[in-house]
Design an enzyme around this catalytic site. Structure first.
Site, PDB file in Angstrom:
ATOM      1  N   GLU A   1       0.823  -1.215   0.000  1.00 13.45           N
ATOM      2  CA  GLU A   1       0.000   0.000   0.000  1.00 13.45           C
ATOM      3  C   GLU A   1       0.858   1.267   0.000  1.00 13.45           C
ATOM      4  OE1 GLU A   1      -2.697  -0.498   3.268  1.00 13.45           O
ATOM      5  OE2 GLU A   1      -1.171  -0.144   4.802  1.00 13.45           O
TER       6      GLU A   1
ATOM      7  N   GLU B   1      -5.867  -7.301   1.208  1.00 15.17           N
ATOM      8  CA  GLU B   1      -6.345  -7.060   2.574  1.00 15.17           C
ATOM      9  C   GLU B   1      -7.792  -6.614   2.528  1.00 15.17           C
ATOM     10  OE1 GLU B   1      -4.118  -4.485   5.153  1.00 15.17           O
ATOM     11  OE2 GLU B   1      -2.181  -5.169   4.382  1.00 15.17           O
TER      12      GLU B   1
END
Length: 497
Positions: A171, A390
């Site tokens: 991320e 996720e």
């Protein structure tokens, strides 16, 4: 005075989809992977072993309990497991590879493969070697590109015979904002000297983001040139995503949504797909945004074999007028976003308050946001292969975590809807397989399918209700799907808790 659009983001509360829809694993494409994940810093512990120099603690003690954990994965029915390698454990100082750290990861990876669980490995999940921070400032320096490529080379060489899925940077957008604009994530840089000892929020996020993209592209090129023909794997890049929607039908709110998407999605996915940053970012950030050379643009463009999606939140966007303050520089000031919102009896501050992802006991169930993210990636970035790396919801410790089941049920259904509508999504990973040390909330909230007793020196693992539910999904047992099935599951497993 110059006025810019400001965007106020409120966490969307309206639920869509719920648990009424019943699907089967057989509804997903052949080869679709269901898994769960964790990261090295949050799971391994054992910071005093192997000459490891990072600053963790025991946490879930995965370093010593990995064999037990793999057995739990087998019992749960995971197809794949997503985890990260600690750069600091593998190469704890400038010099040779640490043999003990190397052997740990080899043992863990081989155990996964021997039990039919596909390793999805992230090379960088926030834990940067301190010696590189000390030597030249870490990701702020272009030397980091070469050092990261050398580290990736070690991983490809040593583990690549068993690992087919590599994510270079975790991320990258949120790591960069949190670490170099707002000071919440390591290394804790920001312009505010009341919060951070060093940093420049108006320039550092863009410098670091640029270097992360180039480091990823360099490692990806290395893999293609040296390993891909032999190992047959793929190299991807992951981004944090938010399901944006305008709060009204006004033109200003629609423009604000597009602006938010350009900064949150396009900052990273634009260069990876088209070789350059979005025009909107270049116009607003101006000379503070680094420029790709022709060679760099060609290197970055097409360098990601897949997009790793990190997704938890939805947000409605409202355009308001605001005077830009030169005393409050940073990524969100440039984007014109106020991340403060109030709904019902709680208040969410995403930045700069220390509540990002952890202000609520559970997230609103808004699966339309997942569908919106996957649709946007499909339409705007050429429908690349996607892995949901996720997705999950935090709760205070509770083995009867029915709200987590309701959340996962709805979002997995949303992924199936997106696939039906043409998204090339190939896998879904729950965050997290077990309770971990969470970077911003410690042990106050947990995302795990398995409870970890952090008061127990043996760190005993116990399956939560959600672990039983997820296992049923993976084993294609539809008994516990839908609202009635979840209620039955809760009844069946009420006595042990």
């Amino acid at each position: 005075m110059n006025k810019i659009l400001m965007v106020t983001i409120f966490l969307a509360l309206a639920s869509s989809g719920g648990c009424g829809n019943v699907y089967s694993r057989k509804d997903f494409p052949k080869g679709f992977s269901f898994g769960a994940g964790a990261s090295a810093y949050q799971w391994e512990g054992a910071v005093d072993e192997d000459d490891n120099q990072d600053n963790g603690d025991i946490t879930s003690d995965g370093y010593h309990k990995y064999k037990e954990d793999v057995q739990l994965m087998v019992e749960t029915g995971l197809d794949a497991y997503r985890f990260s390698i600690s750069w600091s454990r593998l190469i704890p100082s400038k010099g040779p590879v640490n043999p003990k750290g190397l052997q740990f990861y080899k043992n863990f990876i081989e155990l996964l493969v021997n039990h039919g669980i596909q390793p999805h490995v992230t090379l960088y999940h926030y834990d940067h070697p301190q010696y590189l921070e000390n030597e030249y400032g870490g990701w702020l320096n272009r030397k980091s590109i070469e050092d990261f490529t050398d580290y990736a080379d070690v991983c490809f060489r040593e583990f690549g015979n068993h690992v087919k899925f590599w994510t270079t940077i975790n991320e990258a957008n949120i790591y960069t904002i949190g670490g170099y604009s707002d000071g919440l994530l390591p290394p804790g840089h920001c312009s505010s000297r009341s919060k951070c000892s060093s940093g420049n929020s108006s320039t550092e996020p863009y410098i670091v983001g640029h270097n992360l993209l180039l480091a990823h592209a360099s490692a990806s090129r290395l893999y293609k040139q040296k390993y891909k023909d032999i190992q047959g794997g793929s190299v991807g890049f992951s981004v944090f995503t938010i399901g944006f929607t305008p709060s009204t039908s006004s033109t200003n709110d629609e423009i604000a949504v597009q602006r938010a998407k350009a900064f949150i999605f396009g900052w990273m996915l634009g260069p990876l797909t088209y070789g350059d940053y979005p025009d909107e970012m270049k116009r607003i950030v101006g000379s503070r945004l680094p420029v790709f050379t022709e060679e760099e643009s060609a290197l970055v463009k097409g360098s990601s074999d897949f997009v790793g999606v990190i997704h938890y939140l939805a947000a409605s966007v409202t355009s308001v007028t605001h005077v830009k303050s030169q005393r409050d520089p940073g990524f969100f000031t440039d984007m014109g976003i106020s991340m403060k919102g109030r709904k019902l009896h709680w208040e969410l501050y995403i930045f700069p308050r220390n509540c990002f992802l952890f202000c609520l006991d559970k997230y609103a169930i808004v699966p339309w946001a997942m569908e919106a993210v996957l649709e946007y990636i499909k339409e705007s970035y050429g429908n690349p292969p996607v892995y949901i790396l996720e997705n999950g919801t935090p709760m205070k410790q509770n083995l009867q975590d029915t709200p987590r089941i309701e959340f996962l049920h709805a979002y997995i259904g949303a992924v199936l809807n997106s696939i039906t509508n043409g998204s090339d999504t190939r896998g879904y990973f729950v965050w997290s397989f077990m309770d971990l040390y969470e970077l911003l909330s410690g042990y106050e909230y947990s995302f795990g399918l398995y409870f970890v007793n952090f008061s127990d020196p043996h760190r005993k693992r116990t399956p939560k209700l959600s672990a039983h539910w997820y296992s049923a999904v993976l084993k294609d047992n539809t008994t516990f799907l839908g609202s009635q099935g979840i209620a039955q599951l809760q009844s069946n497993f009420s006595s042990p808790y």
